[in-house]
Design a protein around this motif. Structure first.
Motif, PDB file in Angstrom:
ATOM      1  N   ALA A 146      -7.298  -1.159   3.803  1.00 58.01           N
ATOM      2  CA  ALA A 146      -8.491  -1.686   4.365  1.00 58.01           C
ATOM      3  C   ALA A 146      -8.525  -3.330   4.126  1.00 58.01           C
ATOM      4  O   ALA A 146      -8.969  -4.057   5.371  1.00 58.01           O
ATOM      5  N   GLU A 147      -8.278  -3.790   2.975  1.00 57.37           N
ATOM      6  CA  GLU A 147      -8.168  -5.226   2.856  1.00 57.37           C
ATOM      7  C   GLU A 147      -7.170  -5.856   3.973  1.00 57.37           C
ATOM      8  O   GLU A 147      -7.406  -6.858   4.775  1.00 57.37           O
ATOM      9  N   GLU A 160      -8.386  -5.514   7.509  1.00 57.98           N
ATOM     10  CA  GLU A 160      -9.673  -6.783   7.766  1.00 57.98           C
ATOM     11  C   GLU A 160      -8.888  -8.003   7.831  1.00 57.98           C
ATOM     12  O   GLU A 160      -9.200  -8.870   8.660  1.00 57.98           O
ATOM     13  N   ASP A 167      -2.429   3.486  -0.667  1.00 56.17           N
ATOM     14  CA  ASP A 167      -3.572   2.867  -1.242  1.00 56.17           C
ATOM     15  C   ASP A 167      -4.614   2.511  -0.190  1.00 56.17           C
ATOM     16  O   ASP A 167      -4.429   1.581   0.397  1.00 56.17           O
ATOM     17  N   GLY A 168      -5.614   3.221  -0.122  1.00 57.47           N
ATOM     18  CA  GLY A 168      -6.346   3.023   1.012  1.00 57.47           C
ATOM     19  C   GLY A 168      -7.191   1.618   0.987  1.00 57.47           C
ATOM     20  O   GLY A 168      -7.489   0.973   2.007  1.00 57.47           O
ATOM     21  N   ALA A 169      -7.550   1.148  -0.239  1.00 55.14           N
ATOM     22  CA  ALA A 169      -8.323  -0.228  -0.594  1.00 55.14           C
ATOM     23  C   ALA A 169      -7.166  -1.216   0.066  1.00 55.14           C
ATOM     24  O   ALA A 169      -7.727  -2.094   0.770  1.00 55.14           O
ATOM     25  N   LEU A 170      -5.936  -1.211  -0.185  1.00 56.18           N
ATOM     26  CA  LEU A 170      -5.191  -2.250   0.287  1.00 56.18           C
ATOM     27  C   LEU A 170      -4.928  -2.174   1.912  1.00 56.18           C
ATOM     28  O   LEU A 170      -4.659  -3.235   2.214  1.00 56.18           O
ATOM     29  N   ALA A 216       0.744  -1.191  -0.011  1.00 57.19           N
ATOM     30  CA  ALA A 216       0.036  -0.006   0.043  1.00 57.19           C
ATOM     31  C   ALA A 216       0.662   1.169   0.119  1.00 57.19           C
ATOM     32  O   ALA A 216       0.415   2.249  -0.461  1.00 57.19           O
TER      33      ALA A 216
END
Length: 415
Positions: free
Chosen positions: A276-277, A280, A271-274, A247
C-alpha cells in the motif's frame, strides 16, 4: 544473542552513521573519526545491555567518540595539537566543546545523507563508492562488505583504504558538497542504495537467498534521502521500488530456505502494508514528477503486487513498461526481464529473439541469469532438451546455493 543484545545491536547500527557523519562533518578526518566511532560502539555494546540505555544514546556515542578523538590528538605532536585546536576554533565548525555532556550536543539530526554524499565522491570508481558506503554508512564490517562484493577480505580492505586516501587527497575531501555539486552526486547515491538493496534481496553468493539486514539498511537510508528530498520523483520511485519488492520477501523461500519463484509464491504472505505504501508513493511520483528509470521499475513492481495471482498479472502492461525502461536506461538485466514479459504476451520466440544480442554483451554473457531466462523461454517453447541444458548451465554459473539448488531441480524435472 539475547533480545536486549539484538535491540542494542539494531540501535547501534542505526546510530553509527549518524555519529560518524557528525564527526566527519566537524573534523573531516574520516579514518580517525571512523576509529573513534568504532571504539564508542564497542563500549556501548559492552555497557548498554548490562547497565541499560542512556537517556540520549546518540549523545552518549558522540561524547565517547569525541573524547577518543581528543585523547588521540593529545598524544600527537604539538604541531598536530595546534592544528586541531585551530580547526575546532574555526566558526565553521561551531563552538561546542570537544567532549560535551550527553545532554549538551547538537540536535539529533540524521547525518546519514551527509555521509552518503561524502562517500559517493566523484573521484572514486563505482565499486569504491559502493564499498565505502557499505562500510561507513551501512555499518558492515570489512569482511561483510567483501562478501557482498564477491572479493577477498584483504582485497576489500585495500580498496576501502585506497578510497579513503583518494577522497582525502581530492578536491573538497570529506566535506559535504554544496549547491549543484550536491545534486550532481544524487544519481550515484541512488545507484549505490539500489545495489545495496539488490544484494540484500537476492544475495549473489552463500547459503541464503536473502540478506535481510542489507535490504533493511538500504530502505532505511533511502527513507532518509526521501525525507530530505520529498519532491524528487526518482528518490520516491526508488523507495517505492524497494518497498514493493521487499513486500514479497516472506514468500520467496519455503520453510527449508528453498527458492520459490514468483509464479508459485503464496501471495497471502506478501506484506500488504508495504504494498500500500509503495503503490501510494509511485502513484504520487508518476503524477507529479518527470518520468525516470526508478519510477518505471516501481510501476512494474506495482503491477505485480496488485495482481491477485500469477494468471491475473497484466503482462501486456509490464511489457510496455519494460520497453520504455529499455529505451530510457538500456541495461542487459532490463532486457532479460523484458524478454520474460514479451514472451508472456507475444510468445517465447519473441522473448528469445531479445536475448540473442546479449550473448555478445560481456556484462552478462557469462551471467547465470541469461542462461536461466533462456532456459525458461526454451521450456515455454517446448524445446525440453535445450531448456534442460540451459538450466544446468545456469546452475554451474551461479554462486548462490539456493539458486543453484532450484536450477538443478528445474533441470532434473525436464530429464
Amino acid at each position: 544473542m539475547t533480545a536486549p543484545d539484538r535491540a542494542v545491536g539494531d540501535l547501534l547500527r542505526e546510530l553509527a552513521p549518524q555519529v560518524l557523519g557528525v564527526l566527519v562533518r566537524r573534523h573531516g578526518q574520516f579514518d580517525h573519526c571512523e576509529d573513534a566511532v568504532q571504539e564508542a560502539l564497542l563500549a556501548a555494546a559492552q555497557q548498554w545491555p548490562a547497565e541499560g540505555l542512556p537517556g540520549n544514546p546518540r549523545g552518549w556515542l558522540l561524547t565517547v567518540a569525541t573524547r577518543r578523538l581528543t585523547d588521540e590528538w593529545r598524544s600527537e605532536s604539538a604541531r598536530r595539537r595546534r592544528e586541531t585546536e585551530q580547526a575546532i576554533a574555526d566558526p565553521e565548525f561551531g563552538t561546542e566543546p570537544l567532549a560535551p555532556a550527553p545532554d549538551d550536543v547538537e540536535p539529533a539530526t540524521d547525518d546519514s545523507l551527509t555521509l552518503l554524499l561524502m562517500c559517493c565522491h566523484p573521484a572514486l570508481s563505482a565499486p569504491s563508492q559502493l564499498a565505502l558506503t557499505l562500510r561507513a554508512v551501512g555499518g558492515l564490517t570489512t569482511a561483510e562488505v567483501a562478501a557482498a562484493c564477491l572479493v577477498p577480505e584483504a582485497t576489500m580492505a585495500q580498496r576501502i583504504s585506497r578510497a579513503k586516501k583518494t577522497v582525502k587527497g581530492a578536491a573538497g575531501g570529506f566535506a559535504l558538497p554544496a549547491g549543484e555539486a550536491r545534486l550532481e552526486r544524487l544519481p550515484v547515491v541512488l545507484h549505490v542504495l539500489y545495489l545495496i538493496f539488490n544484494e540484500g534481496y537476492t544475495a549473489t553468493s552463500g547459503d541464503d537467498l536473502q540478506r535481510p539486514e542489507l535490504a533493511a539498511e538500504a530502505i532505511r537510508l533511502t527513507r532518509a534521502v526521501a525525507r530530505a528530498l520529498p519532491e524528487d520523483g526518482e528518490v520516491t520511485g526508488l523507495l517505492a521500488l524497494m518497498l514493493l519488492t521487499e513486500a514479497r520477501a516472506a514468500a520467496r523461500t519455503d520453510a527449508a530456505g528453498r527458492l520459490v519463484p514468483l509464479a508459485e509464491q503464496d501471495r497471502t504472505l506478501w506484506d500488504g502494508a508495504l504494498i500500500a505504501e509503495g503503490v501510494e508513493l509511485i502513484s504520487r511520483a508518476l503524477a507529479t514528477s518527470p518520468l525516470g528509470p526508478y519510477q518505471l521499475q516501481a510501476a512494474i513492481a506495482a503491477v505485480h503486487a496488485e495482481a491477485k495471482s500469477d494468471a491475473d498479472t497484466d503482462w501486456a502492461q509490464i511489457a510496455i513498461l519494460y520497453g520504455l525502461l529499455d529505451g530510457m536506461a538500456p541495461n542487459p538485466m532490463v532486457t532479460l526481464n523484458r524478454a520474460v514479459a514479451v514472451a508472456q504476451v507475444d510468445g517465447p520466440q519473441a522473448g528469445l529473439a531479445l536475448l540473442a544480442p546479449l550473448d555478445a554483451d560481456e556484462r552478462v554473457a557469462r551471467h547465470h541469469r541469461l542462461a536461466a531466462v533462456r532456459a525458461h523461454l526454451l521450456e515455454m517453447a517446448g524445446d525440453v532438451a535445450a531448456a534442460r541444458e540451459q538450466f544446468r548451465e545456469a546452475a554451474r554459473r551461479t554462486t548462490s546455493l539456493p539458486e543453484r539448488d532450484y536450477l538443478e531441480k528445474r533441470a532434473a524435472a525436464l530429464a
